[in-house]
Structures are given as structure tokens and as C-alpha cells.
Enzyme design. Structure first.
Site, PDB file in Angstrom:
ATOM      1  N   HIS A 183       4.741  21.427  25.123  1.00  0.00           N
ATOM      2  CA  HIS A 183       5.419  21.723  23.864  1.00  0.00           C
ATOM      3  C   HIS A 183       6.411  22.877  24.046  1.00  0.00           C
ATOM      4  O   HIS A 183       7.564  22.799  23.626  1.00  0.00           O
ATOM      5  CB  HIS A 183       4.394  22.078  22.778  1.00  0.00           C
ATOM      6  CG  HIS A 183       3.639  20.898  22.245  1.00  0.00           C
ATOM      7  ND1 HIS A 183       2.533  20.375  22.873  1.00  0.00           N
ATOM      8  CD2 HIS A 183       3.840  20.131  21.153  1.00  0.00           C
ATOM      9  CE1 HIS A 183       2.081  19.334  22.164  1.00  0.00           C
ATOM     10  NE2 HIS A 183       2.849  19.168  21.118  1.00  0.00           N
ATOM     11  N   HIS A 201       9.508  21.158  16.278  1.00  0.00           N
ATOM     12  CA  HIS A 201       8.045  21.189  16.148  1.00  0.00           C
ATOM     13  C   HIS A 201       7.454  22.479  16.712  1.00  0.00           C
ATOM     14  O   HIS A 201       6.394  22.915  16.274  1.00  0.00           O
ATOM     15  CB  HIS A 201       7.475  19.973  16.877  1.00  0.00           C
ATOM     16  CG  HIS A 201       5.983  19.852  16.879  1.00  0.00           C
ATOM     17  ND1 HIS A 201       5.200  20.082  15.759  1.00  0.00           N
ATOM     18  CD2 HIS A 201       5.112  19.505  17.864  1.00  0.00           C
ATOM     19  CE1 HIS A 201       3.925  19.875  16.067  1.00  0.00           C
ATOM     20  NE2 HIS A 201       3.843  19.539  17.332  1.00  0.00           N
ATOM     21  N   ASP A 249       7.546  13.909  19.096  1.00  0.00           N
ATOM     22  CA  ASP A 249       7.656  15.355  18.848  1.00  0.00           C
ATOM     23  C   ASP A 249       9.122  15.763  18.998  1.00  0.00           C
ATOM     24  O   ASP A 249       9.714  15.574  20.076  1.00  0.00           O
ATOM     25  CB  ASP A 249       6.853  16.145  19.888  1.00  0.00           C
ATOM     26  CG  ASP A 249       5.344  16.055  19.704  1.00  0.00           C
ATOM     27  OD1 ASP A 249       4.866  15.670  18.623  1.00  0.00           O
ATOM     28  OD2 ASP A 249       4.623  16.396  20.667  1.00  0.00           O
ATOM     29  N   HIS A 286       3.319   8.972  18.247  1.00  0.00           N
ATOM     30  CA  HIS A 286       4.352   9.703  17.510  1.00  0.00           C
ATOM     31  C   HIS A 286       5.321  10.418  18.438  1.00  0.00           C
ATOM     32  O   HIS A 286       5.094  10.523  19.637  1.00  0.00           O
ATOM     33  CB  HIS A 286       3.724  10.670  16.496  1.00  0.00           C
ATOM     34  CG  HIS A 286       3.046  11.847  17.106  1.00  0.00           C
ATOM     35  ND1 HIS A 286       1.715  11.835  17.441  1.00  0.00           N
ATOM     36  CD2 HIS A 286       3.497  13.091  17.428  1.00  0.00           C
ATOM     37  CE1 HIS A 286       1.389  13.012  17.945  1.00  0.00           C
ATOM     38  NE2 HIS A 286       2.456  13.797  17.956  1.00  0.00           N
ATOM     39  N   HIS A 345       2.470  13.697  12.888  1.00  0.00           N
ATOM     40  CA  HIS A 345       1.906  13.657  14.245  1.00  0.00           C
ATOM     41  C   HIS A 345       0.601  12.863  14.296  1.00  0.00           C
ATOM     42  O   HIS A 345      -0.306  13.190  15.044  1.00  0.00           O
ATOM     43  CB  HIS A 345       1.726  15.086  14.774  1.00  0.00           C
ATOM     44  CG  HIS A 345       3.017  15.844  14.843  1.00  0.00           C
ATOM     45  ND1 HIS A 345       3.705  16.058  16.013  1.00  0.00           N
ATOM     46  CD2 HIS A 345       3.782  16.387  13.860  1.00  0.00           C
ATOM     47  CE1 HIS A 345       4.821  16.722  15.757  1.00  0.00           C
ATOM     48  NE2 HIS A 345       4.893  16.940  14.455  1.00  0.00           N
ATOM     49  N   ASN A 390       0.818  -1.213   0.000  1.00  0.00           N
ATOM     50  CA  ASN A 390       0.000   0.000   0.000  1.00  0.00           C
ATOM     51  C   ASN A 390       0.853   1.265   0.000  1.00  0.00           C
ATOM     52  O   ASN A 390       1.927   1.299   0.616  1.00  0.00           O
ATOM     53  CB  ASN A 390      -0.872   0.057   1.270  1.00  0.00           C
ATOM     54  CG  ASN A 390      -1.763  -1.147   1.411  1.00  0.00           C
ATOM     55  OD1 ASN A 390      -2.695  -1.338   0.639  1.00  0.00           O
ATOM     56  ND2 ASN A 390      -1.472  -1.994   2.391  1.00  0.00           N
TER      57      ASN A 390
HETATM   58 MN   LIG Z   1       2.821  15.982  18.094  1.00  0.00          MN
END
Ligand SMILES: [Mn+2]
Ligand SMILES: [Mn+2]
Lengths: 255, 255
Positions: A203, A79, A75, A73, A69, A62
Site C-alpha cells: 500500500h 487509499h 485500490d 477490488h 474494498h 436488490n
Molecule cells: Mn483495498
């Protein structure tokens, strides 16, 4: 005997087990819900290349679409604006992808309050019992959220999902020897974190400190509070902000 | 001391090193060249979701397109007709993703003959020196082909790339305790393998035996002939035939 020979023997003998912390990736994988004016990540989708048919009589495979993300996942610092110009996901040193992991279980508190935010005092209470956070290692934040893994709507919960208080995120990122934080939810920050005084503090502070995030983890309940070794396998996307990733843990079984 | 505590100490002390066997993933990643009537895998491509701009002022991230078999990747049994109905990539037991790896270096022979095929006698000569192939482990087939990593045309070499003779592929798959074979080339089979009596023998025999493939590996020259531990991290794509994957090796450094 060398440590790697011992490791192989322990894997064969079942004294060390490989625990998969990764959510299966499919068209049903939940995607973070953002305001409509924001750019949106693609959900996972696929197009068959061949399925033992005229396009490839002996071959099934495929093509796939997703985002950096989507699903479980990794980071990378680049990011976030606070990490602009620092490591992309292909630049993370491989040594930082293998390290000790500790599990902080706040699932009882989260059960009573889906917007629960981890505070420094919670981490310090854990440390009083289990010792310091691991140098070069991961804090895995168990919230019980993987119980909603088969119900994407409940998993996103209208934006009411647990996270980390901004003061605690800053302290963890800047004052502890962690390499990163791993969570069970769709992102490292709380569902309501866009409204905080410091928006998206995990973050902002972790990536600003050159540290990492891991999301949508499962099976944290199978890990001990200390002693596991985590292996994260983000794809080394050149200039990538992160990557879907396999996350495995090595766990010692006491017999 | 527990084996995982020893492992963490050895990683910190540099006695165990993490070697990245993965090719960086980008728009320049080589794709297998197939006849035009066959279905084709997508090369890696991306679309920016936001780049610290109006679509996300504090966020940089991308949507991505690729195939299950783009770049360094993992072939699952269901990828081939001989493994139809058996494990997809999400069904591979996690314990089979961590195991010992041995390196057979045929790069001198390949330098003289790009269509070189590994034969059972080559493996037996290696075994005479280094011992049996590892139970539950990987044969990593060093050909020197990663020297062409920055020249996609030379890397594909008009379909003249090394591989494994059908008799040897069958023997390795059916008569040894390996879990799989890893190669430096674009696929586990030779560039000319579509023309063999048994076409694509690595795919046919390994997947028919429930075993795996790893491709486009790098840095095999940094591994010892025996003693490394390989960790493969394919994404657990539900019904996936394989996946782009991070491949890491743990290697003991003799001091
Ligand atoms: Mn993320
Ligand atoms: Mn393949």
C-alpha cells in the site's frame, strides 16, 4: 485487417478466451480483519426491492451495501497516506485499466510457509526466464491462496497470509514500469504487514508511486506467465479510494 | 505476431484507444423515478471508514450503499419476469462481456421529440449503410441524452425520455444476434414505457431472450458506427439482478 477486427474474430473462434479473475460477490465474501479500534469495512449485504411481487410485479432487484474494498477490488492511490491528494478511483486514466499481465507463481513456496514474502530475487529469477516486467502492466502474484475461496476462515488464516517484502514492494513500485500488483489474498499486503518496519509496504509504496492494487483474484492458474491482457473495471466512484471490480483477462490459446 | 501482442502494441502506440462509457458514480447519480407504491432503488451514498484519522491513520476508505441498478449498470435476464429462472448477473458467461459494438445515432430525431421510439425501419436503414448487427455484440443507442448528465432533473425529464418501440424491441431481441442493448438514459426503456401495450418492452423481450441491458452510457459520440469492442464489467453478485458496472470501449484511431 485491423487489430480489433482480428480480436473479435479470435474471440469468436476461441483463439482468444475471456478468463474471469473475479470472486463472486455475496454475503459470504471474506472481509479483511482489522483491530477493533479501527474503522471496519461492511461485508456485502442486500435488501430486496421487489421479487416479482406487489412492490414490482415484473421486477426482481436488490439494494446493496458493501465497502469500496469488499471482495475482488481495486485500490486507488488516494487509499493510502502516501498517495494522499493523488488519484481517486474515478480519476484513474481508462488507458491504465487495460494492459499486459504477467503471472509469478510462488504457490509451492507459500504452501510451505503461509507468511511467505516475495523478494526481489524471486522477481529477478522470474525475469531471467521470462523477460522484463511489462511496461504499463500488472504483476499478478500467484500464491495458491484461491484454493481457500470457499472457507472464509481458512482464507483469512488468522492473519497469516502471504505478501511482499518491504524492500521488494519499494523496488517494484519505484523501479519497474508496472501499473500495479494483483493478489489472490484479501489485500495486497501480507497478513502480518501491520507489524513490518514499513507497515503495509505494498500500500505505502505502490500508492505513493501512483500505482494500483487488485485483490482476491481467482483463476491465475489459467493464465500464462506472459501474454495475457488484463481489463480492470472499478466503478468510477467520485472521491472513491477504490472499488469492487470485475477483472477479466484475455488469453491466447495455443492450438 | 499474436493478436494480443498486437493489441498491447496498438494500445501503447495510441492506434487503439480506451474510451470510458461509464458515468461517474456519486451522491448526484440520477435514480429511476417510479410510482411511490413500488419498491425504490437506493441512490449512491457513503460513510467514511477512516480518513487518515484515528480510525485508520494511514488509510482513507468508505462504506457504500447503492442498488444493483444505480448509475451506469448492467441488467441481467433474471431482472425481469420474462427471464425468471434464467441467468443472474454472476452467471453471465465472461465471453459475453467482451464483444463488438455498433452505434446507432438517433440524436437528431430525439432532439425534436424526447419521447422518440426507435423502430425497426430505423435499424434497417442503418444496416443498409453499415451492414448487419454484430453477432454476439451490442447495439448502442445514441440519443444525445448524455448532454443532460450534469442536471439530474433534466436527465429524468419528468418521465419523457427516448426508448425503443415494442415491435422493434421484440425484433432486436428475438431475431438478431445481439447480446444486448446499451442506452444513454436511466434505463433501457423509454420514460413512458410503463404505459405501453407491452410495458417495458426492452426489459421484457431482451431478458426473455436471455439478453442484457446497459444504461447511463456516456461518450457514445466518440465511437465509430462499427468497429469498437465493448467490455462490460458487472460485479458478479450471486443471485444479483444486475450490477453497477464499468463499461469501456476499445476504439481504433485512423491516422
Ligand atoms: Mn483495498
Ligand atoms: Mn436496470
Amino acid at each position: 485487417m485491423s487489430v480489433l477486427t482480428e480480436l473479435v474474430d479470435a474471440l469468436r473462434g476461441g483463439e482468444v478466451e475471456v478468463v474471469d479473475l473475479t470472486a463472486p460477490l455475496s454475503e459470504r465474501t471474506p472481509i479483511i480483519a482489522l483491530p477493533p479500534e479501527r474503522g471496519q469495512p461492511w461485508p456485502f449485504s442486500r435488501e430486496v426491492i421487489s421479487d416479482y411481487d406487489a412492490a414490482g410485479p415484473t421486477v426482481y432487484w436488490n439494494n446493496i451495501r458493501l465497502s469500496e474494498h469488499t471482495g475482488t477490488h481495486f485500490d486507488a492511490p488516494v487509499h493510502w497516506l502516501s498517495g494522499k491528494g493523488s488519484e481517486d478511483v474515478s480519476e484513474v486514466p481508462p488507458a491504465r485499466l487495460v494492459g499486459p499481465a504477467v503471472v509469478l507463481d510462488l504457490s509451492a513456496r507459500v504452501a510451505a510457509e503461509p507468511d511467505f514474502l516475495l523478494r526481489r530475487e524471486d522477481v529477478e529469477a522470474w525475469q531471467a526466464e521470462h523477460g522484463p516486467l511489462p511496461d504499463g502492466g500488472w504483476l499478478l502474484y500467484r500464491t495458491g491462496w484461491d484454493a481457500y475461496k470457499d472457507d472464509p476462515e481458512r482464507f483469512l488464516n488468522g492473519g497469516h497470509t502471504p505478501g511482499v517484502h518491504p524492500d521488494c514492494a519499494r523496488w517494484l513500485a519505484e523501479r519497474t514500469p508496472l501499473v500495479g500488483i494483483g493478489v489472490e489474498t484479501v489485500g495486497t499486503d501480507a497478513g502480518q504487514a501491520g507489524e513490518f518496519d514499513r507497515p503495509y509496504p505494498c500500500h505505502w509504496f505502490f500508492h505513493g508511486a501512483g500505482k494500483y492494487g487488485l485483490t482476491q483474484l481467482r483463476n491465475l492458474a489459467l493464465l500464462p506467465p506472459t501474454g495475457a491482457v488484463l481489463v480492470a473495471g472499478p466503478l468510477p466512484i467520485v472521491r472513491g479510494s477504490g472499488s469492487p471490480t470485475r477483472v477479466l483477462a484475455l488469453v491466447e490459446r495455443r492450438r
